[in-house]
Design a protein around this motif. Structure first.
Motif, PDB file in Angstrom:
ATOM      1  N   ILE A   1       0.874  -1.254  -0.152  1.00 16.61           N
ATOM      2  CA  ILE A   1       0.066  -0.112   0.009  1.00 16.61           C
ATOM      3  C   ILE A   1       0.993   1.051  -0.051  1.00 16.61           C
ATOM      4  N   GLU A   2       2.231   1.116   0.724  1.00 14.47           N
ATOM      5  CA  GLU A   2       2.816   2.356   0.826  1.00 14.47           C
ATOM      6  C   GLU A   2       3.465   2.929  -0.692  1.00 14.47           C
ATOM      7  N   ASP A   3       3.389   2.023  -1.632  1.00 18.27           N
ATOM      8  CA  ASP A   3       3.802   2.174  -2.940  1.00 18.27           C
ATOM      9  C   ASP A   3       2.563   2.922  -3.664  1.00 18.27           C
ATOM     10  N   MET A   4       1.451   3.029  -3.305  1.00 18.60           N
ATOM     11  CA  MET A   4       0.461   3.645  -3.995  1.00 18.60           C
ATOM     12  C   MET A   4       0.442   5.183  -3.631  1.00 18.60           C
ATOM     13  N   THR A   5      -0.086   6.038  -4.413  1.00 20.43           N
ATOM     14  CA  THR A   5      -0.092   7.488  -4.366  1.00 20.43           C
ATOM     15  C   THR A   5      -1.236   7.732  -3.805  1.00 20.43           C
ATOM     16  N   TYR A   6      -1.306   9.195  -3.556  1.00 20.91           N
ATOM     17  CA  TYR A   6      -2.706   9.598  -3.035  1.00 20.91           C
ATOM     18  C   TYR A   6      -3.808   9.703  -3.942  1.00 20.91           C
ATOM     19  N   ASP A   7      -3.514  10.253  -5.303  1.00 21.49           N
ATOM     20  CA  ASP A   7      -4.315  10.183  -6.344  1.00 21.49           C
ATOM     21  C   ASP A   7      -4.912   8.996  -6.731  1.00 21.49           C
ATOM     22  N   GLN A   8      -4.041   7.901  -6.598  1.00 19.35           N
ATOM     23  CA  GLN A   8      -4.350   6.333  -7.101  1.00 19.35           C
ATOM     24  C   GLN A   8      -5.304   5.999  -5.940  1.00 19.35           C
ATOM     25  N   MET A   9      -5.265   6.274  -4.916  1.00 14.91           N
ATOM     26  CA  MET A   9      -6.263   5.604  -3.637  1.00 14.91           C
ATOM     27  C   MET A   9      -7.187   6.463  -3.634  1.00 14.91           C
ATOM     28  N   ALA A  10      -7.395   7.757  -4.299  1.00 13.61           N
ATOM     29  CA  ALA A  10      -8.637   8.626  -4.018  1.00 13.61           C
ATOM     30  C   ALA A  10      -9.821   8.088  -5.401  1.00 13.61           C
ATOM     31  N   SER A  11      -9.008   7.232  -6.147  1.00 16.44           N
ATOM     32  CA  SER A  11     -10.061   6.979  -7.503  1.00 16.44           C
ATOM     33  C   SER A  11     -10.389   5.553  -7.235  1.00 16.44           C
ATOM     34  N   ALA A  12     -11.418   5.044  -8.052  1.00 18.78           N
ATOM     35  CA  ALA A  12     -11.788   3.615  -8.037  1.00 18.78           C
ATOM     36  C   ALA A  12     -10.835   2.852  -8.649  1.00 18.78           C
ATOM     37  N   GLU A  13     -10.223   3.413  -9.963  1.00 22.16           N
ATOM     38  CA  GLU A  13      -9.349   2.407 -10.638  1.00 22.16           C
ATOM     39  C   GLU A  13      -8.198   2.093  -9.978  1.00 22.16           C
ATOM     40  N   GLY A  14      -7.724   3.303  -8.951  1.00 20.34           N
ATOM     41  CA  GLY A  14      -6.511   3.000  -8.063  1.00 20.34           C
ATOM     42  C   GLY A  14      -6.974   1.987  -7.105  1.00 20.34           C
TER      43      GLY A  14
END
Length: 324
Positions: free
Chosen positions: A278-291
């Motif tokens: 999870i730490e490798d994910m960005t904020y923009d990715q986790m804020a979107s359904a695709e992320g």
């Protein structure tokens, strides 16, 4: 003997030099053919077959053609018509001469082939009939020679030869029967490739309308495990603050119950794996359904790499909260 009849006369001179005539020394040429046919039929037949050759073998080489046109004539022709080329390129007359000779030879070869083809087409019937007659005669001669040789054998050799022919024919018949599986039945298959031949009934199902997923069926026990909440720092992005964070809860579904039991037994190791992923994910990715879908797919792949019993079928969110 009449005057019109042609005769041959064998004369023998006696000691005095006078010829002695005998009625037996005179032979009529008209009766020569009949006498030859009676005395030596094969020689008479050979004489009757003597005739002009049907095919003429022509040597098409330059030596046999007898052409008067020589290399010196070609050189002279080039010197008269193309003096400049002949002067600067003295090898051209030789090449031209060879080309002309080759062209003439090919023309004559084509003429011979065409004439021979026309002759063969026009006389196809007689030629074929003659060939068949010769083949039949050759076969008759071979059979006659074989029978003559067979008649000279002793009784033991004759019986042995007949037995060999019978054994050869029987062997060929047995080999044919074996090759066509008529003598022995074909070998049965050692393994069953399909249960269709053993089933009492066969049914056809549509994969779109009449199929039900095994894992999603309500009649199948579900192997699902809820993991404790994860609080993780996310990587910064263009729309996030200096320290974005996220809180997540997951459900893990295994293909078998053993996979879920293994995840529960190794929960601390699995949590560490989830945190690093999870730490490798960005904020923009986790804020979107695709992320979020991308994160679940990555977690499933990483988790299947370390499991030893079964596999994880899917991972989905229970709770997902992100802070910029």
């Amino acid at each position: 003997m009449t005057d019109n009849e042609t005769t041959t006369k064998v004369e023998e001179e006696n000691k005095d030099g006078a010829p002695e005539e005998n009625s037996e020394d005179l032979l009529s040429l008209d009766n020569l053919d009949s006498i030859l046919a009676e005395e030596d039929p094969e020689f008479a037949k050979a004489l009757s077959e003597i005739g002009p050759d049907e095919e003429i073998d022509v040597d098409l080489s330059n030596e046999s053609l007898g052409l008067e046109y020589t290399l010196e004539d070609e050189v002279k022709l080039w010197a008269d018509k193309r003096p400049k080329l002949a002067k600067f390129f003295p090898f051209l007359p030789k090449i031209s001469y060879k080309v002309k000779m080759k062209r003439t030879s090919l023309r004559l070869s084509w003429t011979k082939f065409k004439e021979q083809s026309i002759y063969n087409i026009r006389n196809a019937g007689p030629l074929l009939l003659g060939w068949l007659k010769n083949r039949i005669q050759s076969m008759k001669s071979s059979v006659g020679e074989g029978l003559a040789a067979f008649s000279t054998f002793s009784l033991v050799k004759k019986l042995a030869f007949v037995g060999l022919l019978g054994a050869t024919g029987a062997s060929g018949y047995v080999i044919y029967k074996l090759a066509t599986h008529k003598l022995l039945p074909p070998d049965s298959e050692l393994f069953i490739s399909s249960l269709e031949d053993w089933a009492q009934a066969k049914y056809q199902y549509s994969s779109e309308d009449q199929m039900e997923s095994f894992y999603d069926s309500t009649r199948t026990s579900q192997s699902v495990l809820e993991l404790k909440k994860f609080v993780v720092n996310l990587r910064r992005s263009g729309t996030s603050g200096p320290n974005p964070m996220g809180a997540f809860e997951f459900y893990v579904e295994g293909t078998v119950s053993e996979a879920v039991v293994e995840i529960k037994d190794r929960e601390s190791e699995i949590r560490d794996l989830f945190l690093r992923t999870i730490e490798d994910m960005t904020y923009d990715q986790m804020a979107s359904a695709e992320g979020k879908r991308l994160l679940c797919d990555r977690l499933r792949k990483e988790l299947n790499k370390v499991l030893t019993k079964g596999k994880v079928r899917r991972i989905f969110f229970k709770t997902a909260i992100v802070k910029p």
